[in-house]
Design a protein around this motif. Structure first.
Motif, PDB file in Angstrom:
ATOM      1  N   ILE A  61       6.850  31.160  29.061  1.00  0.00           N
ATOM      2  CA  ILE A  61       7.594  32.014  29.946  1.00  0.00           C
ATOM      3  C   ILE A  61       8.633  30.846  30.001  1.00  0.00           C
ATOM      4  O   ILE A  61      10.264  31.596  29.958  1.00  0.00           O
ATOM      5  N   LEU A  62       9.009  29.522  30.281  1.00  0.00           N
ATOM      6  CA  LEU A  62      10.428  28.732  30.406  1.00  0.00           C
ATOM      7  C   LEU A  62      10.828  28.732  29.364  1.00  0.00           C
ATOM      8  O   LEU A  62      13.003  29.144  29.141  1.00  0.00           O
ATOM      9  N   ARG A  63      10.739  29.125  27.530  1.00  0.00           N
ATOM     10  CA  ARG A  63      11.383  29.253  26.818  1.00  0.00           C
ATOM     11  C   ARG A  63      11.821  30.399  27.096  1.00  0.00           C
ATOM     12  O   ARG A  63      13.207  31.049  26.195  1.00  0.00           O
ATOM     13  N   ASP A  64      11.348  31.191  26.702  1.00  0.00           N
ATOM     14  CA  ASP A  64      11.685  32.656  26.846  1.00  0.00           C
ATOM     15  C   ASP A  64      13.010  33.463  28.130  1.00  0.00           C
ATOM     16  O   ASP A  64      13.682  33.816  27.641  1.00  0.00           O
ATOM     17  N   ALA A  65      13.032  32.613  29.293  1.00  0.00           N
ATOM     18  CA  ALA A  65      13.774  32.352  29.737  1.00  0.00           C
ATOM     19  C   ALA A  65      15.289  31.612  29.440  1.00  0.00           C
ATOM     20  O   ALA A  65      16.516  31.677  29.821  1.00  0.00           O
ATOM     21  N   ALA A  66      14.891  30.545  29.094  1.00  0.00           N
ATOM     22  CA  ALA A  66      15.943  29.469  28.062  1.00  0.00           C
ATOM     23  C   ALA A  66      16.728  30.447  26.952  1.00  0.00           C
ATOM     24  O   ALA A  66      17.686  30.705  27.167  1.00  0.00           O
ATOM     25  N   THR A  67      16.022  31.137  26.310  1.00  0.00           N
ATOM     26  CA  THR A  67      16.350  31.683  25.744  1.00  0.00           C
ATOM     27  C   THR A  67      17.423  33.070  25.826  1.00  0.00           C
ATOM     28  O   THR A  67      18.540  32.978  25.483  1.00  0.00           O
ATOM     29  N   ARG A  68      16.795  33.572  27.005  1.00  0.00           N
ATOM     30  CA  ARG A  68      17.780  34.684  27.254  1.00  0.00           C
ATOM     31  C   ARG A  68      18.857  34.189  28.333  1.00  0.00           C
ATOM     32  O   ARG A  68      20.251  35.217  28.655  1.00  0.00           O
ATOM     33  N   LEU A  69      18.629  33.009  29.074  1.00  0.00           N
ATOM     34  CA  LEU A  69      20.025  32.327  29.457  1.00  0.00           C
ATOM     35  C   LEU A  69      21.301  31.476  28.884  1.00  0.00           C
ATOM     36  O   LEU A  69      22.076  31.895  28.818  1.00  0.00           O
ATOM     37  N   THR A  70      20.188  31.678  27.358  1.00  0.00           N
ATOM     38  CA  THR A  70      21.604  32.104  25.604  1.00  0.00           C
ATOM     39  C   THR A  70      22.638  32.781  26.158  1.00  0.00           C
ATOM     40  O   THR A  70      23.924  32.405  25.921  1.00  0.00           O
ATOM     41  N   LEU A  71      22.840  33.775  26.129  1.00  0.00           N
ATOM     42  CA  LEU A  71      22.511  34.403  25.969  1.00  0.00           C
ATOM     43  C   LEU A  71      23.556  34.792  27.286  1.00  0.00           C
ATOM     44  O   LEU A  71      24.941  36.126  26.898  1.00  0.00           O
ATOM     45  N   ALA A  72      23.631  34.047  28.308  1.00  0.00           N
ATOM     46  CA  ALA A  72      24.209  34.894  29.463  1.00  0.00           C
ATOM     47  C   ALA A  72      25.156  33.973  30.058  1.00  0.00           C
ATOM     48  O   ALA A  72      25.962  34.009  30.601  1.00  0.00           O
ATOM     49  N   ARG A  73      25.761  33.015  29.411  1.00  0.00           N
ATOM     50  CA  ARG A  73      26.938  32.035  29.092  1.00  0.00           C
ATOM     51  C   ARG A  73      27.962  32.537  29.093  1.00  0.00           C
ATOM     52  O   ARG A  73      28.829  32.017  29.219  1.00  0.00           O
ATOM     53  N   GLY A  74      28.413  33.562  27.953  1.00  0.00           N
ATOM     54  CA  GLY A  74      29.506  34.378  27.898  1.00  0.00           C
ATOM     55  C   GLY A  74      30.482  34.844  29.443  1.00  0.00           C
ATOM     56  O   GLY A  74      31.292  34.753  29.611  1.00  0.00           O
TER      57      GLY A  74
END
Length: 218
Positions: A111-124
């Motif tokens: 779950i944490l890995r999936d969330a980290a991937t999603r947050l990478t996209l949110a950095r913009g």
């Protein structure tokens, strides 16, 4: 069916009195972001917004995996780096802080890995999410008490904890920890409630970088 997991770090106020008491919190995982300077200012709010975005993202991913947990109460650690500095006596421009939102035990590494991937996209949208870390706190024995009222009243319970520690032959050490039972930005000062916690041993915490690389749970 979704499984609801109680967040143990959200300590009910009824278990904490207005007098100092000894507690030993269990080790716990948190989403965290650090900063410095004036609390509740623009920089503070921007970092808190980034932390809450990370928490919302994590909760959304967890829900897809059948784990439902409520939003965590805000917590924070406060300290001063200078050897002669004592929080909160030092000027606010020397304060350091770490904002915390607890992560339930049911949240897995996947779950944490999936969330980290999603947050990478949110950095913009919010570049500060790149500063969010996963931290494990293991504070050991602590003194703890409830404060009711404005932040300006904190020196009184803080002094009570120091007096208790001295009388019991204890040494206060580690970062000052606050658990906010009410939102300081929304609740009138006279109605604010916060748990004050002061470790009695040097802090033991582990920071995992980046968020997606962790062995928090299997």
């Amino acid at each position: 069916m979704l499984r609801t997991h109680e967040i143990a770090r959200q300590i009910p106020a009824r278990r904490t009195s207005h007098s100092p008491a000894m507690v030993t919190p269990r080790a716990a995982w948190y989403l965290a972001i650090e900063g410095s300077g004036e609390p509740w200012g623009n920089g503070f709010d921007a970092r808190l917004d980034a932390l809450r975005l990370a928490d919302r993202t994590l909760r959304a991913i967890a829900r897809r995996h059948g784990v439902l947990h409520p939003p965590a109460r805000l917590e924070a650690q406060w300290w001063v780096d200078a050897p002669d500095g004592v929080f909160p006596d030092a000027p606010t421009d020397r304060w350091r802080w770490r904002l915390l939102l607890s992560v339930p035990d049911a949240v897995t590494a996947g779950i944490l890995r999936d969330a980290a991937t999603r947050l990478t996209l949110a950095r913009g949208r919010h570049p500060l999410v790149a500063d969010v870390e996963l931290v494990q706190l293991d504070e050991g024995p602590c003194l703890q008490q409830l404060q009711t009222g404005p932040v300006e009243a904190e020196p009184r319970p803080a002094a009570a904890m120091r007096a208790y520690a001295e009388a019991e032959g204890l040494t206060l050490d580690g970062r000052h920890h606050q658990i906010y039972l009410s939102d300081p930005r929304r609740v009138p000062p006279e109605r604010q409630r916060v748990i004050l916690r002061q470790p009695l041993t040097p802090r033991r915490d582990r920071v995992c970088r980046p968020l997606g690389r962790t062995s928090h749970a299997a």
